[in-house]
Enzyme design. Sequence first.
Site, mmCIF file in Angstrom:
data_model
loop_
_atom_site.group_PDB
_atom_site.id
_atom_site.type_symbol
_atom_site.label_atom_id
_atom_site.label_comp_id
_atom_site.label_asym_id
_atom_site.label_seq_id
_atom_site.Cartn_x
_atom_site.Cartn_y
_atom_site.Cartn_z
ATOM 1 N N LYS A 232 66.498 89.812 63.639
ATOM 2 C CA LYS A 232 65.499 89.536 63.468
ATOM 3 C C LYS A 232 65.379 89.702 61.227
ATOM 4 O O LYS A 232 65.061 88.485 60.843
ATOM 5 C CB LYS A 232 65.247 90.739 62.927
ATOM 6 C CG LYS A 232 64.572 91.208 64.857
ATOM 7 C CD LYS A 232 63.204 92.386 64.764
ATOM 8 C CE LYS A 232 63.109 91.921 66.637
ATOM 9 N NZ LYS A 232 62.293 93.036 65.976
ATOM 10 N N GLU B 31 61.792 97.435 56.290
ATOM 11 C CA GLU B 31 60.887 96.719 55.137
ATOM 12 C C GLU B 31 59.652 97.682 55.683
ATOM 13 O O GLU B 31 59.411 98.819 55.722
ATOM 14 C CB GLU B 31 60.060 96.159 56.593
ATOM 15 C CG GLU B 31 59.698 96.011 57.630
ATOM 16 C CD GLU B 31 59.578 94.831 59.010
ATOM 17 O OE1 GLU B 31 59.677 93.435 58.421
ATOM 18 O OE2 GLU B 31 58.685 94.882 59.746
ATOM 19 N N HIS C 299 55.079 100.288 72.255
ATOM 20 C CA HIS C 299 55.447 98.516 71.636
ATOM 21 C C HIS C 299 54.958 97.331 72.287
ATOM 22 O O HIS C 299 56.306 96.102 72.717
ATOM 23 C CB HIS C 299 56.765 98.070 70.774
ATOM 24 C CG HIS C 299 57.153 99.054 69.857
ATOM 25 N ND1 HIS C 299 55.924 98.720 68.030
ATOM 26 C CD2 HIS C 299 57.461 100.497 69.967
ATOM 27 C CE1 HIS C 299 56.013 100.048 68.022
ATOM 28 N NE2 HIS C 299 56.626 101.046 68.836
ATOM 29 N N ARG D 260 61.163 81.199 73.463
ATOM 30 C CA ARG D 260 61.256 81.539 74.537
ATOM 31 C C ARG D 260 59.263 81.219 74.893
ATOM 32 O O ARG D 260 59.030 80.996 74.475
ATOM 33 C CB ARG D 260 61.215 82.063 75.816
ATOM 34 C CG ARG D 260 61.086 83.756 75.478
ATOM 35 C CD ARG D 260 61.754 85.315 76.307
ATOM 36 N NE ARG D 260 60.853 86.205 75.667
ATOM 37 C CZ ARG D 260 59.729 86.642 75.186
ATOM 38 N NH1 ARG D 260 58.514 85.907 76.178
ATOM 39 N NH2 ARG D 260 59.993 87.976 74.970
#
Lengths: 501, 501, 166, 166
Positions: free
Chosen positions: B116, B200, B235, B292
């Site tokens: 990430k 973040e 999530h 993917r």
Amino acid sequence: MIRRILIANRGEIALRILRACRELDIVPIAVYSDADRAAPHVLEADEAYRLGPAPATESYLRGDLILEIARRTGANAIHPGYGFLSENADFARACDSAGVKFIGPPATAMRILGSKTRARQAADRAGMPRTPGSVQGLASLDEARSVANSIGYPVMLKAAAGGGGKGMRAVSRPEDLPSAFDAARSEAERAFGSGEVYLEKLIERPRHIEIQILADEHGHCVSLGERECSVQRRHQKVIEESPSAVVDDELRRRMGEAAVRLALTAGYTNAGTVEFLVDNDRNFYFLEVNTRLQVEHPVTELVTGLDLVHLQIRIAGGEPLPFVQSDVTLRGHAIECRVYAEDPDAGFMPSPGRITRLLQPGGPGIREDCGICEGWVVPMDYDPMLSKLIAFAPTRDLAIARLRRALDEYVIGGIRSNLGLFRRILRDPDFCAARIDTGYLDRLLRQAAPDLAADTSDLVPAVAAAVLEAMQSAASAPTASPASAWKAAAHYEATGADPRP
Amino acid sequence: MIRRILIANRGEIALRILRACRELDIVPIAVYSDADRAAPHVLEADEAYRLGPAPATESYLRGDLILEIARRTGANAIHPGYGFLSENADFARACDSAGVKFIGPPATAMRILGSKTRARQAADRAGMPRTPGSVQGLASLDEARSVANSIGYPVMLKAAAGGGGKGMRAVSRPEDLPSAFDAARSEAERAFGSGEVYLEKLIERPRHIEIQILADEHGHCVSLGERECSVQRRHQKVIEESPSAVVDDELRRRMGEAAVRLALTAGYTNAGTVEFLVDNDRNFYFLEVNTRLQVEHPVTELVTGLDLVHLQIRIAGGEPLPFVQSDVTLRGHAIECRVYAEDPDAGFMPSPGRITRLLQPGGPGIREDCGICEGWVVPMDYDPMLSKLIAFAPTRDLAIARLRRALDEYVIGGIRSNLGLFRRILRDPDFCAARIDTGYLDRLLRQAAPDLAADTSDLVPAVAAAVLEAMQSAASAPTASPASAWKAAAHYEATGADPRP
Amino acid sequence: MRLQIEIDGQSRQVQIDPADAPGLWIVRVDGNLVEADARLLRPGVLSLLIGGCSHRVVLDGDSSDPALYIGQNRIPYRVEDPRSLRSRRRHTGADGPAVLKASMPGRVVRVLVERGQEVAAHQGIVVIEAMKMQNELKSPRDGRVAELRAIPGATVSSGETLAVIE
Amino acid sequence: MRLQIEIDGQSRQVQIDPADAPGLWIVRVDGNLVEADARLLRPGVLSLLIGGCSHRVVLDGDSSDPALYIGQNRIPYRVEDPRSLRSRRRHTGADGPAVLKASMPGRVVRVLVERGQEVAAHQGIVVIEAMKMQNELKSPRDGRVAELRAIPGATVSSGETLAVIE
């Protein structure tokens, strides 16, 4: 406002309409004959009422009983599906008188377009091309002779009230006309109760291409592209697709405009289909109108992205069409196979009976509109359609490949079906190249079938049979007969049979 | 030329890929663990080879065994599906070295976009908006503090190698940062073998919206519209749809162009997904890339009319993309439900076991990508996904209505499933109005469920139970216990169980 | 035929007799009389018509925990058998030893207590994993671990006894 | 276990024995030896792996006419039972009385001959209707109608005797 719909039909189309009702928050009410008490459409309905014994004349054709049930159960609309009462103008009028909305065109439009001769007159009024020939019933052999001479042989005799190929005779020489005329008249009289026949020029190797139309009750009518239905056996459609390989944008527009004009001329509303023959030079000729939803409507739904049964119901509820002609676009390619309980290896003999095992295809691009399930006994009393298998893909080649894949997944056990015929057609070079006309399938069937049977030197069938036998023998008591592997498996069907008190 | 594909996966996605292979005339080769010997993907494959015991680490994650089988069986490509080895750059490289085409991006692109932090750096190079915060792993708590102070609280700590919500911590106050920093690091270390975390700005009530891209090996890349995946639990996506209610043509174009730029920057090929968060003002922020095929790819297929797995295989075979960006149009609305073997009424407890009865939905606009069948024992060893139920209709409202209808047809017996949860969500006014964000489902689940249970004064359950009992009693010997109606029905499952020699 | 049927915890008195035509039954439930037209389409799938209303009934569960899907509602039921006390068993044991059973099939990943150990109600006893999800099973009461059958790494089926708390 | 299996008319000698692991069998067919990995997924649906090749086998037909679907091919078969002559019955009767059986279930719509009448081979005897299609059943040989069981309007099942021609 339509709140409760009585579905005056059975099989896959009853389920199709039932699903549309649920999606529109309408209560679906089923009816059934004694042969259909355990049918899927009864199982899935909110309410279900018995009509009568198995024969259609005592059940699904009993408009009086159906209207009585509608009144008793508070249904304020009836969807007739296709077949049975769907093109019966008297029934449509009776619904109207009873204050129950008939989901289809008004009786007046059905009368105009339901007779092939009156429809030909309407086509003339709409300025639509049709085959040369008579537009009224032939009063005598002399009249037939004079019409045939004026348009030239070969000609086709047809019953004005006809359908399904009955009362039809192709005549290629003047000397054959008298006997053909008598035969067509008496066949039409027997089949439809009317011996009215007319005569038209025979188109050689035509394609059958039809235009789907949709008209609301406010004067708006649109066409939804074409379906090619040239793969037929005995004038019965077997495979349908959209779009047609020979129809380009320009031809589609011209055929669509002609169909819409005809519909408006006849005061038509709701869904309908205008059928054409298209010759080798891509000239089109009006053939007839089907004043109802067609069996093959799903291919149009897949390429237009619309739901025709939803739209039928909304139109019947008085809504204006929610789009205009320029909003209609075709995308991709759809092909439908009509899966029948019949044995193509034995002269297409009907094959009613219990479905002991059912493995159904699925996955991307496959839609199955199905009226059967495992354990269901396909009755001998109605037409042999089990389900419609439809593939959608970006191109015709991929739709064919997808349909082949789905057919290979599909197993219907206990009865015979025509799945093998579709496997053959979808591998035939002429079909794959879209070299088809209404005589295509008969020609294919006259050829020897490619030998797709198992190689008898192959070990697999013997191993499979032996394993099943050994499993049975291991699982059962020592007294079991060795020749009974199938019995254990069949036990489930046996115990599943209605255990009456 | 790809002729034989080894499918290195199981369940619905293995079947999905298998079907695409058949449609492209490619031989599908399955692999299986001991828990999957009787799985549908083994039954339907042309060839099938055992990998090892049930645990994924001993079977579907054994890249060495899979490559060995590919070599032995002459497979010249491997499709990894999703999960398992699909985002494993080492495996992609090993395939490359072995001369077997890995159907996915090159290992180099996977390395750049799989982390990430590296992906955030690539996003900066591509000039793509991202959440404010660090683009490298945080070396110390001090660094974390200084980044957090500069972007302002609340902030989010995330694992660079993360996924599925592991190693994530929301921090709303400076004094909570130290413990959150330690917890995120150690959780990431445990879960991914790397304790790298970054920080973040936390977006409040974001929507999760992602762009599907497709890049060939000749430098062409297109975007195929968005998917809204805001309905999540822990999530994990639960419902996905396309298009998103908040994305208009202009936003779609901007997000699509950003995603394509990122892919080209990273040398990406094949199918991929660029995920974004979208805030209340419809600003979008880069989140991560999934290198993917996604679980939810069918909704994109339905609205674009394309087949992503076909295109993956054709791209891997070296073909250029058969269309350009301007050919891509969206039509209608598609919604997908992930059907899991879990019990929403009991804390979402997993529910593996035998599927004793299966009634599957069908008909217009319904696609089911399914990995189960009646009699199948859902293993405890893998994720709980049973199938994906997808509805397509002209509008979002009709897609919701259609999905409700299909859910009502669907019965999975023998194990518990989350079908009831979908029935609830699809009737929730917020979902129906598209008032959703990534916290939506957790909020819904905190509310009391509307009482959909049967009214106990209703006679129907008692009548049904009595009839079953009476039927059993009539069918069986007089010694039968009255409390055993279920037994006759269960007999089929019992006899269907693998009767070992 | 007389039956006592417990529907979702509530007991009903039912009298059922075949009517004069195949598939038809006369059913009295707590004094309400209905005629039911019932067909078993295949094992476990019943089409039930009562006064024109159509119900799809699907059997679920097993002998120890039978249930019906009627439409989409899953309704646990129990036909009480006057010849046995089976139906009352579930009510026993409030004060006796509490048995901790596996609530789902899975693998035992951790055992958090030892045999003989004193435990509090809601204290974690065993962790089971299935489908990538871990579940901590907690003690139903204060007490002592009298038996401990869970073994780390072992596979357990749903309902299997893992521990007994006295 | 030794079996004689007739596959689509051709007879095979088969020896089958369980191998050392569940689901595995050692099968010898006319001298060819294979190992088969077989699982019954549900009644009548078998997954068969032979040397890596996967075959979907579905049982069809009934005891008098069993068949297998292997993939899409329908293959009639017969496990011959040495203890009975059942398997040979179908070969009898070439010269004896010929039995005209219903080739499909349906309704008798017309009977075209009378009892005692002389008929020629291929002469129509009975017309049966099912699914809106009529089928004329023809005499298998020259002869005399010795028995006539078909009654107009009656429902017949597949294989039911309609007439006997001597």
